[in-house]
Design an enzyme around this catalytic site. Sequence first.
Site, PDB file in Angstrom:
ATOM      1  N   LYS A  13      -7.830  15.741  18.431  1.00  0.00           N
ATOM      2  CA  LYS A  13      -8.923  15.435  17.501  1.00  0.00           C
ATOM      3  C   LYS A  13      -8.705  14.054  16.865  1.00  0.00           C
ATOM      4  O   LYS A  13      -9.601  13.222  16.841  1.00  0.00           O
ATOM      5  CB  LYS A  13      -9.003  16.499  16.387  1.00  0.00           C
ATOM      6  CG  LYS A  13      -9.168  17.919  16.888  1.00  0.00           C
ATOM      7  CD  LYS A  13      -9.273  18.924  15.742  1.00  0.00           C
ATOM      8  CE  LYS A  13      -8.010  19.040  14.902  1.00  0.00           C
ATOM      9  NZ  LYS A  13      -6.817  19.579  15.623  1.00  0.00           N
ATOM     10  N   ARG A  88     -11.850  24.529   8.406  1.00  0.00           N
ATOM     11  CA  ARG A  88     -10.749  25.190   9.074  1.00  0.00           C
ATOM     12  C   ARG A  88     -10.931  26.705   9.071  1.00  0.00           C
ATOM     13  O   ARG A  88     -10.140  27.432   9.643  1.00  0.00           O
ATOM     14  CB  ARG A  88      -9.536  24.853   8.245  1.00  0.00           C
ATOM     15  CG  ARG A  88      -8.199  24.594   8.833  1.00  0.00           C
ATOM     16  CD  ARG A  88      -8.136  23.676   9.978  1.00  0.00           C
ATOM     17  NE  ARG A  88      -6.764  23.374  10.279  1.00  0.00           N
ATOM     18  CZ  ARG A  88      -6.254  22.149  10.301  1.00  0.00           C
ATOM     19  NH1 ARG A  88      -6.992  21.114  10.044  1.00  0.00           N
ATOM     20  NH2 ARG A  88      -4.996  21.986  10.628  1.00  0.00           N
ATOM     21  N   ARG A 127       5.110  14.193  19.585  1.00  0.00           N
ATOM     22  CA  ARG A 127       4.217  13.295  18.841  1.00  0.00           C
ATOM     23  C   ARG A 127       4.957  12.553  17.732  1.00  0.00           C
ATOM     24  O   ARG A 127       5.801  13.100  17.036  1.00  0.00           O
ATOM     25  CB  ARG A 127       3.077  14.093  18.213  1.00  0.00           C
ATOM     26  CG  ARG A 127       2.244  13.222  17.271  1.00  0.00           C
ATOM     27  CD  ARG A 127       0.986  13.873  16.815  1.00  0.00           C
ATOM     28  NE  ARG A 127       1.222  15.073  16.031  1.00  0.00           N
ATOM     29  CZ  ARG A 127       0.254  15.797  15.500  1.00  0.00           C
ATOM     30  NH1 ARG A 127      -1.001  15.449  15.706  1.00  0.00           N
ATOM     31  NH2 ARG A 127       0.535  16.859  14.795  1.00  0.00           N
ATOM     32  N   ARG A 154       6.418  14.552  12.244  1.00  0.00           N
ATOM     33  CA  ARG A 154       5.969  15.407  11.138  1.00  0.00           C
ATOM     34  C   ARG A 154       6.828  16.667  11.066  1.00  0.00           C
ATOM     35  O   ARG A 154       7.214  17.223  12.082  1.00  0.00           O
ATOM     36  CB  ARG A 154       4.501  15.807  11.367  1.00  0.00           C
ATOM     37  CG  ARG A 154       3.526  14.789  10.851  1.00  0.00           C
ATOM     38  CD  ARG A 154       2.108  14.994  11.306  1.00  0.00           C
ATOM     39  NE  ARG A 154       1.606  16.356  11.240  1.00  0.00           N
ATOM     40  CZ  ARG A 154       0.360  16.706  11.576  1.00  0.00           C
ATOM     41  NH1 ARG A 154      -0.496  15.785  11.991  1.00  0.00           N
ATOM     42  NH2 ARG A 154      -0.037  17.945  11.503  1.00  0.00           N
ATOM     43  N   ARG A 165       1.174  27.407  13.658  1.00  0.00           N
ATOM     44  CA  ARG A 165      -0.112  26.692  13.536  1.00  0.00           C
ATOM     45  C   ARG A 165      -1.094  27.165  14.598  1.00  0.00           C
ATOM     46  O   ARG A 165      -2.286  27.273  14.338  1.00  0.00           O
ATOM     47  CB  ARG A 165       0.120  25.182  13.633  1.00  0.00           C
ATOM     48  CG  ARG A 165       0.786  24.620  12.387  1.00  0.00           C
ATOM     49  CD  ARG A 165       1.409  23.268  12.642  1.00  0.00           C
ATOM     50  NE  ARG A 165       0.439  22.251  12.963  1.00  0.00           N
ATOM     51  CZ  ARG A 165       0.735  21.120  13.619  1.00  0.00           C
ATOM     52  NH1 ARG A 165       1.977  20.899  14.016  1.00  0.00           N
ATOM     53  NH2 ARG A 165      -0.192  20.231  13.861  1.00  0.00           N
TER      54      ARG A 165
HETATM   55  P1  AP5 Z   1      -3.601  14.287  18.029  1.00  0.00           P
HETATM   56  O1  AP5 Z   1      -4.794  13.443  18.330  1.00  0.00           O
HETATM   57  O2  AP5 Z   1      -2.674  13.844  16.972  1.00  0.00           O
HETATM   58  O3  AP5 Z   1      -4.038  15.817  17.847  1.00  0.00           O
HETATM   59  P2  AP5 Z   1      -4.821  16.542  16.662  1.00  0.00           P
HETATM   60  O4  AP5 Z   1      -5.785  17.471  17.320  1.00  0.00           O
HETATM   61  O5  AP5 Z   1      -5.375  15.540  15.706  1.00  0.00           O
HETATM   62  O6  AP5 Z   1      -3.631  17.372  16.051  1.00  0.00           O
HETATM   63  P3  AP5 Z   1      -3.100  17.615  14.556  1.00  0.00           P
HETATM   64  O7  AP5 Z   1      -1.738  18.220  14.705  1.00  0.00           O
HETATM   65  O8  AP5 Z   1      -3.176  16.393  13.729  1.00  0.00           O
HETATM   66  O9  AP5 Z   1      -4.056  18.651  14.091  1.00  0.00           O
HETATM   67  P4  AP5 Z   1      -3.796  19.729  13.077  1.00  0.00           P
HETATM   68  O10 AP5 Z   1      -5.176  20.246  13.048  1.00  0.00           O
HETATM   69  O11 AP5 Z   1      -2.752  20.717  13.294  1.00  0.00           O
HETATM   70  O12 AP5 Z   1      -3.179  18.921  11.854  1.00  0.00           O
HETATM   71  P5  AP5 Z   1      -3.787  18.427  10.475  1.00  0.00           P
HETATM   72  O13 AP5 Z   1      -3.153  17.151  10.155  1.00  0.00           O
HETATM   73  O14 AP5 Z   1      -5.268  18.550  10.496  1.00  0.00           O
HETATM   74  O15 AP5 Z   1      -2.798  14.434  19.423  1.00  0.00           O
HETATM   75  C1  AP5 Z   1      -1.572  15.118  19.498  1.00  0.00           C
HETATM   76  C2  AP5 Z   1      -0.596  14.332  20.413  1.00  0.00           C
HETATM   77  O16 AP5 Z   1      -1.099  14.332  21.744  1.00  0.00           O
HETATM   78  C3  AP5 Z   1      -0.431  12.850  20.030  1.00  0.00           C
HETATM   79  O17 AP5 Z   1       0.876  12.448  20.275  1.00  0.00           O
HETATM   80  C4  AP5 Z   1      -1.411  12.131  20.966  1.00  0.00           C
HETATM   81  O18 AP5 Z   1      -0.982  10.797  21.248  1.00  0.00           O
HETATM   82  C5  AP5 Z   1      -1.361  13.018  22.211  1.00  0.00           C
HETATM   83  N1  AP5 Z   1      -2.650  13.090  22.919  1.00  0.00           N
HETATM   84  C6  AP5 Z   1      -3.891  13.188  22.377  1.00  0.00           C
HETATM   85  N2  AP5 Z   1      -4.830  13.274  23.343  1.00  0.00           N
HETATM   86  C7  AP5 Z   1      -4.158  13.230  24.527  1.00  0.00           C
HETATM   87  C8  AP5 Z   1      -4.575  13.285  25.900  1.00  0.00           C
HETATM   88  N3  AP5 Z   1      -5.877  13.387  26.249  1.00  0.00           N
HETATM   89  N4  AP5 Z   1      -3.622  13.238  26.851  1.00  0.00           N
HETATM   90  C9  AP5 Z   1      -2.315  13.123  26.522  1.00  0.00           C
HETATM   91  N5  AP5 Z   1      -1.857  13.057  25.249  1.00  0.00           N
HETATM   92  C10 AP5 Z   1      -2.764  13.116  24.268  1.00  0.00           C
HETATM   93  O19 AP5 Z   1      -3.276  19.586   9.486  1.00  0.00           O
HETATM   94  C11 AP5 Z   1      -1.919  19.714   9.118  1.00  0.00           C
HETATM   95  C12 AP5 Z   1      -1.779  20.779   8.051  1.00  0.00           C
HETATM   96  O20 AP5 Z   1      -2.542  20.397   6.877  1.00  0.00           O
HETATM   97  C13 AP5 Z   1      -2.339  22.174   8.421  1.00  0.00           C
HETATM   98  O21 AP5 Z   1      -1.387  22.945   9.126  1.00  0.00           O
HETATM   99  C14 AP5 Z   1      -2.664  22.751   7.031  1.00  0.00           C
HETATM  100  O22 AP5 Z   1      -1.489  23.182   6.394  1.00  0.00           O
HETATM  101  C15 AP5 Z   1      -3.170  21.529   6.272  1.00  0.00           C
HETATM  102  N6  AP5 Z   1      -4.626  21.387   6.365  1.00  0.00           N
HETATM  103  C16 AP5 Z   1      -5.318  20.350   6.937  1.00  0.00           C
HETATM  104  N7  AP5 Z   1      -6.640  20.534   6.833  1.00  0.00           N
HETATM  105  C17 AP5 Z   1      -6.810  21.723   6.195  1.00  0.00           C
HETATM  106  C18 AP5 Z   1      -7.960  22.468   5.805  1.00  0.00           C
HETATM  107  N8  AP5 Z   1      -9.203  22.014   6.073  1.00  0.00           N
HETATM  108  N9  AP5 Z   1      -7.757  23.658   5.159  1.00  0.00           N
HETATM  109  C19 AP5 Z   1      -6.523  24.104   4.877  1.00  0.00           C
HETATM  110  N10 AP5 Z   1      -5.396  23.459   5.231  1.00  0.00           N
HETATM  111  C20 AP5 Z   1      -5.532  22.261   5.884  1.00  0.00           C
END
Ligand code: AP5
Length: 208
Positions: A13, A88, A127, A154, A165
């Site tokens: 994402k 979420r 990552r 992270r 997760r």
């Molecule tokens: P990346 O693009 O970083 O993936 P992502 O989908 O953005 O993953 P996140 O881990 O950031 O999502 P998340 O939803 O768990 O975390 P968030 O920060 O929102 O890609 C991942 C890796 O793959 C990278 O190394 C990239 O280079 C590689 N990659 C990407 N595309 C690729 C491809 N096509 N081919 C090969 N490699 C590729 O949330 C973290 C925490 O915050 C949650 O656990 C929760 O505690 C809290 N939180 C956040 N939002 C909320 C909410 N709305 N409500 C409650 N808690 C929340």
Amino acid sequence: MNIVLLGAPGAGKGTQAQKLVAEFGFAHISTGDLLRAAIKDGSKLGARAKGYMDSGKLVPDALVIDLVKERLAADDAQEGFILDGFPRNTSQAVVLDSELADMGRTLDAALLVDVEPDVIIERLSSRRTCRDCGYTAPAGVDVCPRCSGQMYQRDDDKPETIQQRLDVYQTQTAPLVEYYKGHSILKEVKGDRPVDEVYADVKALLGL
Ligand code: AP5
Ligand code: ZN
């Protein structure tokens, strides 16, 4: 254009959002980045969120909803935004709909980036994330290509937390796929292909 990005942790994402923002200038509203910034700043909100995030659980709705409302009202979000990591769960989706309705705005698309769990575990374990701007890249990139900040792993990208997760995604976030199908704005892209191939499909699906 107003877009929600859906998908499991590590589906890509943030990666697709970064590309859309660079090409089209949408505001990137990532609740994960906002919460990590709050932790880094040492704020009260960050202190409350940290334990939930480190253990792979969702932080309480009240903590994220105010952050999102504030960002939606900001100047840079008026011409279009990408919500990444919000909503979420169904209650966050309902709040978002009502907040946008109050502003006279609507969502144009909810885009699901679909990737199998085994690919996700491999991606997240390797990552690295920029401490300063949240840019993400695979391991091996030590200096952020966007802001020269330091890249780090992270706390929630450790194997035991990744599984938690994924479980949280299945139980709490995956139901949003049906929610947005019901609103006739769901679009779906296969995310287990090279980044630029995924991006080409993303743009086609969004009509960009
Ligand atoms: P990346 O693009 O970083 O993936 P992502 O989908 O953005 O993953 P996140 O881990 O950031 O999502 P998340 O939803 O768990 O975390 P968030 O920060 O929102 O890609 C991942 C890796 O793959 C990278 O190394 C990239 O280079 C590689 N990659 C990407 N595309 C690729 C491809 N096509 N081919 C090969 N490699 C590729 O949330 C973290 C925490 O915050 C949650 O656990 C929760 O505690 C809290 N939180 C956040 N939002 C909320 C909410 N709305 N409500 C409650 N808690 C929340
Ligand atoms: Zn950076």
